[in-house]
Every structure is written in C-alpha cells, then in structure tokens.
Design a protein around this motif. Structure first.
Motif, mmCIF file in Angstrom:
data_model
loop_
_atom_site.group_PDB
_atom_site.id
_atom_site.type_symbol
_atom_site.label_atom_id
_atom_site.label_comp_id
_atom_site.label_asym_id
_atom_site.label_seq_id
_atom_site.Cartn_x
_atom_site.Cartn_y
_atom_site.Cartn_z
ATOM 1 N N ASP A 36 0.839 -1.200 0.000
ATOM 2 C CA ASP A 36 0.000 0.000 0.000
ATOM 3 C C ASP A 36 0.871 1.247 0.000
ATOM 4 N N SER A 37 1.500 1.527 1.126
ATOM 5 C CA SER A 37 2.390 2.682 1.260
ATOM 6 C C SER A 37 3.557 2.256 2.136
ATOM 7 N N VAL A 38 4.603 3.029 2.159
ATOM 8 C CA VAL A 38 5.788 2.665 2.935
ATOM 9 C C VAL A 38 5.416 2.423 4.397
ATOM 10 N N TRP A 39 4.695 3.355 5.007
ATOM 11 C CA TRP A 39 4.360 3.228 6.420
ATOM 12 C C TRP A 39 3.508 1.993 6.675
ATOM 13 N N ASN A 40 2.441 1.817 5.889
ATOM 14 C CA ASN A 40 1.552 0.669 6.074
ATOM 15 C C ASN A 40 2.268 -0.655 5.791
ATOM 16 N N ASP A 41 3.101 -0.671 4.756
ATOM 17 C CA ASP A 41 3.827 -1.895 4.419
ATOM 18 C C ASP A 41 4.778 -2.291 5.538
ATOM 19 N N ASN A 42 5.506 -1.323 6.078
ATOM 20 C CA ASN A 42 6.460 -1.618 7.140
ATOM 21 C C ASN A 42 5.764 -2.108 8.403
ATOM 22 N N LYS A 43 4.624 -1.515 8.719
ATOM 23 C CA LYS A 43 3.865 -1.962 9.891
ATOM 24 C C LYS A 43 3.354 -3.384 9.681
ATOM 25 N N LEU A 44 2.847 -3.653 8.496
ATOM 26 C CA LEU A 44 2.335 -4.988 8.196
ATOM 27 C C LEU A 44 3.448 -6.029 8.299
ATOM 28 N N LEU A 45 4.610 -5.722 7.749
ATOM 29 C CA LEU A 45 5.718 -6.676 7.807
ATOM 30 C C LEU A 45 6.157 -6.928 9.247
ATOM 31 N N ARG A 46 6.159 -5.904 10.078
ATOM 32 C CA ARG A 46 6.509 -6.089 11.491
ATOM 33 C C ARG A 46 5.487 -6.992 12.174
ATOM 34 N N LEU A 47 4.206 -6.725 11.939
ATOM 35 C CA LEU A 47 3.156 -7.550 12.541
ATOM 36 C C LEU A 47 3.263 -9.009 12.091
ATOM 37 N N LEU A 48 3.561 -9.226 10.837
ATOM 38 C CA LEU A 48 3.714 -10.588 10.332
ATOM 39 C C LEU A 48 4.914 -11.279 10.969
#
Length: 119
Positions: A36-48
């Motif tokens: 989606d966006s840098v911020w959302n992608d990075n948060k998603l990857l951390r959660l995963l």
C-alpha cells in the motif's frame, strides 16, 4: 473467512489480520506480498514477523519482502528486528539484511545485538 479478508484492498484490514493470533499461516503468507504505502507496508511486515502463528514459510516470505524493501532503500527496521527475534530463522540469513542498501549502521548494530542475545 480470515483467508478471504486477506484479499481485500484495505491496509487496515491487513494489519488487523496480521495482529489476530487466529489468522492461519496461509493468510499470513498472502499478506506478505500486500503493498500500500511505505508506512503501512512496514507496519504490516513487522506484525507478520511478530505473529505467533507464523511458520517458517511465512517468516521466509516476510524475510524476502523485507530484503527487497531494504534493497530499494526503504527502512523496514522494526520488521528486521522482529525477524531477528525469531529463532526459526538462521542468524546468517538475518545478518545479510544488514548488508543491503537501506540498512543503517544503527540497524546493523541493533541486529547484531539481537542476534547475540539468542540462546
């Protein structure tokens, strides 16, 4: 139902799925490629990377996604450090993240520290 939600186009839903301990590994793996966006992608990857149900297949998919982002010059540092806490992944494959273009000296230091604390 959770598997179908992983295909929706909304990053807030992806993050909710990644935070849900009942989300199955197949859905987590699918989410590892969501963008989606840098911020959302990075948060998603951390959660995963932090997900208690993430198996080796999911963690390797997250590792690949994080490596690609670092190679592009992005900074998914929280995801890198979360992956470093996962004993399922080898220290050598995690250290390689510190050699990529987006890795800072501080990230390399924190990554080495996390890996040295492994039992």
């Amino acid at each position: 139902m959770l598997q179908r939600l992983a295909r929706c186009p909304y990053p807030f839903a992806w993050q909710a799925l990644a935070a849900n301990p009942h989300t199955p590994p197949a859905a987590l793996q699918e989410l590892s490629t969501a963008r989606d966006s840098v911020w959302n992608d990075n948060k998603l990857l951390r959660l995963l990377a932090e997900h208690p149900g993430a198996n080796l297949v999911v963690l390797r998919a997250v590792l690949d996604a994080v490596a690609a982002k670092l190679d592009e010059g992005e900074r998914p540092y929280a995801a890198v450090l979360a992956l470093a806490d996962r004993l399922e992944l080898g220290a050598d494959e995690l250290r390689k993240l510190g050699t990529l273009r987006g890795a800072s000296a501080r990230l390399r230091h924190r990554l080495d520290l996390r890996l040295s604390l492994r039992i």
